[in-house]
Design an enzyme around this catalytic site. Structure first.
Site, mmCIF file in Angstrom:
data_model
loop_
_atom_site.group_PDB
_atom_site.id
_atom_site.type_symbol
_atom_site.label_atom_id
_atom_site.label_comp_id
_atom_site.label_asym_id
_atom_site.label_seq_id
_atom_site.Cartn_x
_atom_site.Cartn_y
_atom_site.Cartn_z
ATOM 1 N N LEU A 98 0.860 -1.173 0.000
ATOM 2 C CA LEU A 98 0.000 0.000 0.000
ATOM 3 C C LEU A 98 0.902 1.231 0.000
ATOM 4 O O LEU A 98 1.525 1.561 1.009
ATOM 5 C CB LEU A 98 -0.913 -0.005 1.231
ATOM 6 C CG LEU A 98 -2.191 -0.843 1.129
ATOM 7 C CD1 LEU A 98 -1.880 -2.306 0.845
ATOM 8 C CD2 LEU A 98 -3.018 -0.737 2.409
ATOM 9 N N ILE A 99 0.987 1.881 -1.143
ATOM 10 C CA ILE A 99 1.968 2.951 -1.330
ATOM 11 C C ILE A 99 1.271 4.302 -1.419
ATOM 12 O O ILE A 99 0.289 4.473 -2.148
ATOM 13 C CB ILE A 99 2.831 2.688 -2.584
ATOM 14 C CG1 ILE A 99 3.968 3.701 -2.682
ATOM 15 C CG2 ILE A 99 1.986 2.645 -3.855
ATOM 16 C CD1 ILE A 99 5.032 3.325 -3.698
ATOM 17 N N LYS B 151 -8.411 3.262 7.565
ATOM 18 C CA LYS B 151 -7.408 2.210 7.392
ATOM 19 C C LYS B 151 -8.070 0.843 7.231
ATOM 20 O O LYS B 151 -7.621 0.017 6.418
ATOM 21 C CB LYS B 151 -6.445 2.199 8.586
ATOM 22 C CG LYS B 151 -5.512 3.398 8.640
ATOM 23 C CD LYS B 151 -4.562 3.421 7.452
ATOM 24 C CE LYS B 151 -3.627 4.623 7.476
ATOM 25 N NZ LYS B 151 -2.648 4.578 8.556
ATOM 26 N N GLY C 59 3.523 0.678 5.551
ATOM 27 C CA GLY C 59 4.673 1.371 6.122
ATOM 28 C C GLY C 59 4.444 1.826 7.547
ATOM 29 O O GLY C 59 5.127 2.741 8.018
ATOM 30 N N GLN D 128 -1.500 4.133 14.724
ATOM 31 C CA GLN D 128 -0.463 3.108 14.751
ATOM 32 C C GLN D 128 -0.058 2.714 16.174
ATOM 33 O O GLN D 128 1.075 2.315 16.425
ATOM 34 C CB GLN D 128 0.750 3.584 13.941
ATOM 35 C CG GLN D 128 0.424 3.741 12.467
ATOM 36 C CD GLN D 128 1.539 4.365 11.646
ATOM 37 O OE1 GLN D 128 2.673 4.477 12.115
ATOM 38 N NE2 GLN D 128 1.221 4.787 10.428
ATOM 39 N N CYS E 177 16.145 13.375 -20.007
ATOM 40 C CA CYS E 177 16.745 12.135 -19.505
ATOM 41 C C CYS E 177 16.923 11.210 -20.706
ATOM 42 O O CYS E 177 16.394 11.471 -21.786
ATOM 43 C CB CYS E 177 15.900 11.476 -18.415
ATOM 44 S SG CYS E 177 14.326 10.806 -18.980
#
EC number: 2.8.1.4
Length: 484
Positions: A185-186, A267, A289, A298, A458
């Site tokens: 999960l980013i 969450k 994370g 958390q 680039c």
């Protein structure tokens, strides 16, 4: 020129069958990565090492190969060597003399030898013979076994002599795909980037699930993080990037859920949505994370309540890490500057969050929530092969002009990584070229002269287009993509 790839010690400790399987997979992974550099790369697997041969007509690829090998999971270290044949211990010395004569002149040195195979001498014999010869027939200051100025490293394997040019530290861990797949999960922040990297390093093919709370600008920023992690550390395997439009979920939570429970409920809803996606693709675990006590959701109590929302395993590799340690790790892997430019959206929805959520109360609050909304947002999720981000950028860069010529007064910004820019700097007559790595551009662009037009460059055009899209979303109009 050759590279000798040394396996991570944990691989060597496995049983013979497991070690062979891991080594075969590492060989395949190395081949998959290096073939994107040059099709002529040769990879050969031996019992305890892998040999990589740089095409003889392209010595300039040595640095590129070294950079790629250093970022492939499962490698302890890599030594770049020159290969010779020999028929005696004196022959070894005779070949070492011209190689090291100038290097050790005016310096102390020692000789270190690693040997395998059947010979009438051992490693210490070679160290003494070669070291004594170099000491007598060069202008070295002498032999010094502890902390010498120069260490002459030699490796002997059967009838082959390898003179070590340099030693490159590897990533460690296990080869990619030796472990089961995970869904990370980013959010683009410090934590999710580092936690994703930890599982890439551990050999798990890491797919990405992004819950979009901030619109197109947020998604572009997160795609940059995911693409960077995949391209640098996991390029050997394709993975999915899943973008879930989560604004309707947040809106409903804000309207219906008690303020103190909002963070935990959000969450839990994310975990249920991610579980549906993971089940669809046969993925066995979620990665987050989260770090103990870092934010209100958390705490151990809240994490326990969050875990009860799904039967799927939730992995938290950062659970005991301090925030500064996480930031330091993000700096090492190249995601720090991305994270600095991406706001944290989850933390803004609850003004007085509970730190000791009660499961029964949370479940009672969730009765106010439309469960079918989760199914709808998951059904509308956009799933893409992360390799297609490049093609997507080609289609989406419509608001940003792509040019192949530089007009008077325009400035080129080279967004390549520092090592790439140093290896082949972009030099154009009468044109100013500024080197700002892609991971620093988001934070540094605002400091540039706004009256100037900037062309982003680039090698392949992927990062330059991602950065251009990101800057356009931020409201900048003085940016183009430079593709000569």
């Amino acid at each position: 020129m050759k590279f000798i790839v040394k396996l991570y010690p944990e691989i060597m400790m496995k049983s013979k069958s497991v070690r062979m399987r891991f080594t075969k997979m590492l060989e395949t992974n190395i081949r998959n990565v290096l073939k994107n550099v040059d099709e002529g790369a040769k990879v050969q697997r031996l019992y305890d090492r892998i040999i990589v041969q740089v095409p003889s007509d392209k010595p300039e690829l040595c640095d590129v190969f070294a950079d790629r090998l250093a970022c492939i999971p499962g490698i302890a270290h890599v030594v770049q060597v020159s290969e010779y044949s020999f028929d005696s211990i004196d022959h070894i010395y005779q070949q070492a003399l011209p190689k090291y004569r100038d290097e050790i002149a005016g310096k102390t040195f020692c000789v270190r030898v690693k040997r395998s195979g059947n010979h009438d001498f051992n490693s210490i014999d070679v160290e003494r013979y070669v070291g004594g010869g170099l000491n007598q027939h060069t202008e070295a200051l002498g032999v010094k076994l502890k902390d010498p100025d120069v260490t002459v490293n030699l490796e002997i394997n059967q009838d082959k002599l390898y003179m070590v040019e340099r030693r490159i530290q590897g990533l460690g861990g296990f080869p990619m795909a030796t472990q089961e797949d995970v869904l990370s999960l980013i959010s683009g922040g410090f934590d999710s980037g580092v936690s994703s990297f930890q599982f890439i390093k551990k050999g798990a093919r890491t797919h990405y699930c992004f819950f979009n709370l901030g619109g197109a600008q947020h998604e572009i920023g997160v795609k940059q993080v995911a693409y960077h992690l995949w391209k640098k550390y996991g390029e050997s395997h394709k993975v999915r990037f899943v973008s879930v439009p989560f604004e309707p979920v947040v809106e409903e939570i804000l309207e219906r859920i008690d303020n103190g429970q909002m963070g935990v409920v959000l969450k839990r809803v994310m975990m249920r949505a991610a579980t549906r996606i993971a089940d669809k693709y046969g993925i066995q675990a979620l990665v987050t994370g989260e770090s103990l006590g870092q934010v209100s959701s958390q705490t151990l109590t809240n994490l326990n309540v969050i875990d009860r929302s799904t039967d799927l395993l939730i992995l938290r590799p950062l659970i005991a890490m301090d925030k500064q340690d996480i930031i330091n790790q993000s700096r090492i892997i190249g995601t720090e500057d991305f994270a600095k430019s991406i706001p944290e959206y989850c933390g803004v929805i609850s003004q007085k969050p509970t730190v000791k959520a009660v499961l029964s109360k949370v479940e009672a609050e969730e009765l106010k929530f439309s469960e079918d909304l989760i199914d709808r947002v998951v059904a509308s999720a956009v799933v893409m092969d992360i390799r297609d981000i490049e093609a997507e950028m080609n289609q989406q860069v419509t608001e940003t002009e792509t040019v192949k010529d530089v007009a008077s007064g325009e400035i080129i910004i080279d967004v390549r990584a520092p090592e790439e820019e140093e290896r082949s700097p972009l030099l154009i007559d009468n044109v100013m070229v500024k080197a700002i790595p892609f991971f620093k551009l988001a934070t540094q662009f605002a400091d540039l002269d706004k009256s100037k037009t900037y062309l982003l460059y680039c090698d392949r055009g992927v990062m330059s287009k991602l950065q251009a899209l990101y800057l356009v979303e931020q409201g900048y109009t003085n940016v183009k993509v430079y593709r000569p």
